[in-house]
Design a protein around this motif. Sequence first.
Motif, mmCIF file in Angstrom:
data_model
loop_
_atom_site.group_PDB
_atom_site.id
_atom_site.type_symbol
_atom_site.label_atom_id
_atom_site.label_comp_id
_atom_site.label_asym_id
_atom_site.label_seq_id
_atom_site.Cartn_x
_atom_site.Cartn_y
_atom_site.Cartn_z
ATOM 1 N N VAL A 6 0.884 -1.175 0.000
ATOM 2 C CA VAL A 6 0.000 0.000 0.000
ATOM 3 C C VAL A 6 0.916 1.217 0.000
ATOM 4 O O VAL A 6 1.846 1.282 0.815
ATOM 5 N N ASP A 7 0.669 2.156 -0.889
ATOM 6 C CA ASP A 7 1.470 3.384 -0.868
ATOM 7 C C ASP A 7 0.603 4.575 -1.244
ATOM 8 O O ASP A 7 -0.301 4.488 -2.063
ATOM 9 N N LEU A 8 0.940 5.695 -0.608
ATOM 10 C CA LEU A 8 0.239 6.951 -0.834
ATOM 11 C C LEU A 8 0.495 7.485 -2.240
ATOM 12 O O LEU A 8 -0.353 8.168 -2.815
ATOM 13 N N SER A 9 1.664 7.192 -2.783
ATOM 14 C CA SER A 9 2.077 7.765 -4.066
ATOM 15 C C SER A 9 1.649 6.854 -5.221
ATOM 16 O O SER A 9 2.132 5.724 -5.346
ATOM 17 N N PRO A 10 0.756 7.340 -6.083
ATOM 18 C CA PRO A 10 0.349 6.508 -7.227
ATOM 19 C C PRO A 10 1.528 6.107 -8.108
ATOM 20 O O PRO A 10 1.552 4.996 -8.649
ATOM 21 N N ARG A 11 2.533 6.988 -8.234
ATOM 22 C CA ARG A 11 3.703 6.621 -9.068
ATOM 23 C C ARG A 11 4.462 5.460 -8.449
ATOM 24 O O ARG A 11 4.912 4.553 -9.154
ATOM 25 N N MET A 12 4.651 5.505 -7.133
ATOM 26 C CA MET A 12 5.351 4.399 -6.455
ATOM 27 C C MET A 12 4.579 3.105 -6.668
ATOM 28 O O MET A 12 5.170 2.071 -7.031
ATOM 29 N N ALA A 13 3.262 3.148 -6.434
ATOM 30 C CA ALA A 13 2.461 1.923 -6.585
ATOM 31 C C ALA A 13 2.532 1.431 -8.035
ATOM 32 O O ALA A 13 2.612 0.216 -8.291
ATOM 33 N N GLY A 14 2.551 2.367 -8.977
ATOM 34 C CA GLY A 14 2.628 1.987 -10.395
ATOM 35 C C GLY A 14 3.955 1.310 -10.716
ATOM 36 O O GLY A 14 3.994 0.293 -11.428
ATOM 37 N N LEU A 15 5.053 1.854 -10.178
ATOM 38 C CA LEU A 15 6.372 1.231 -10.405
ATOM 39 C C LEU A 15 6.412 -0.164 -9.789
ATOM 40 O O LEU A 15 6.992 -1.098 -10.368
ATOM 41 N N ALA A 16 5.810 -0.295 -8.607
ATOM 42 C CA ALA A 16 5.792 -1.601 -7.927
ATOM 43 C C ALA A 16 5.016 -2.623 -8.765
ATOM 44 O O ALA A 16 5.464 -3.761 -8.951
ATOM 45 N N ARG A 17 3.876 -2.189 -9.312
ATOM 46 C CA ARG A 17 3.069 -3.115 -10.131
ATOM 47 C C ARG A 17 3.830 -3.548 -11.384
ATOM 48 O O ARG A 17 3.777 -4.709 -11.782
ATOM 49 N N THR A 18 4.555 -2.606 -11.967
ATOM 50 C CA THR A 18 5.318 -2.936 -13.179
ATOM 51 C C THR A 18 6.451 -3.910 -12.851
ATOM 52 O O THR A 18 6.697 -4.875 -13.579
ATOM 53 N N ALA A 19 7.127 -3.663 -11.717
ATOM 54 C CA ALA A 19 8.274 -4.519 -11.360
ATOM 55 C C ALA A 19 7.831 -5.903 -10.893
ATOM 56 O O ALA A 19 8.538 -6.884 -11.120
ATOM 57 N N TYR A 20 6.670 -5.957 -10.226
ATOM 58 C CA TYR A 20 6.207 -7.232 -9.637
ATOM 59 C C TYR A 20 4.749 -7.466 -10.033
ATOM 60 O O TYR A 20 3.837 -7.327 -9.207
ATOM 61 N N PRO A 21 4.503 -7.805 -11.306
ATOM 62 C CA PRO A 21 3.118 -7.886 -11.798
ATOM 63 C C PRO A 21 2.273 -8.960 -11.111
ATOM 64 O O PRO A 21 1.048 -8.899 -11.178
#
Length: 220
Positions: free
Chosen positions: A77-92
Amino acid sequence: MEPSHLDTIRQSYDVVAADYARSVKDPAELDPLSRAVLGAFAELVMSADLGPTADVGCGPGKVTAYLSRLGVSAFGVDLSPRMAGLARTAYPDLRFDVGSMTALAAGDGELGGVLAFYSTHHLPPGELPEVYGEFHRALAPGGHLLLVTRVGEEEHQRRTYGYGGDPAPFDSYRLPADRIAELLDRAGFAVTGRTLQEPEAGAKRAVAGFLAHKPEGPRA
Ligand SMILES: C[S@@+](CC[C@H](N)C(=O)[O-])C[C@H]1O[C@@H](n2cnc3c(N)ncnc32)[C@H](O)[C@@H]1O
């Protein structure tokens, strides 16, 4: 209504997200004590087996993925949509939500574990009772918390930095370890273990890890 400092944290981490993701180490490359604490937490939540573990303030998801590799059913869970987006891309294959640890989407008692790894220090100390209360609410009785944060004399810093890229403003707060343990206790946690990593030569801050659980019955 959301307090304005949450918006500042969100915007700043959105600005630095990609550079942060490049610069932050994978937990597998961390020092042995940091890995040992994460390993102990993983063992505790897996043996209790009470529900998924939320990595709150997960950033680019490296620690969420590390826990997952250790066998924990973890999501970020992260407040920053960009962080969450990078996480989803790295760990789909893993789940990453956009949200705040001040108001978790999880229902009461839904989580088996909560990890807050270097993610609570941007919140003003006056908000910590509410945040620790939120971790407690979302955890199942018997569920485990690992909180890792810098500790020392009480301090508030406002700095602009960018992890090697575009800079953004950040407020950071530091509290003594005893004060954090006391606030966790007041929120209803039983603090079962603490680690203290002294500052490395040249570094200014010590880091503490607090292992705690939500007791299963009422306090004596
Ligand atoms: C220093 S980074 C740590 C990221 C990750 N835990 C790691 O160790 O790589 C702090 C993260 O906490 C997030 N954060 C700060 N306040 C938050 C809040 N109230 N709710 C959720 N995430 C938050 C930030 O967006 C940022 O991604």
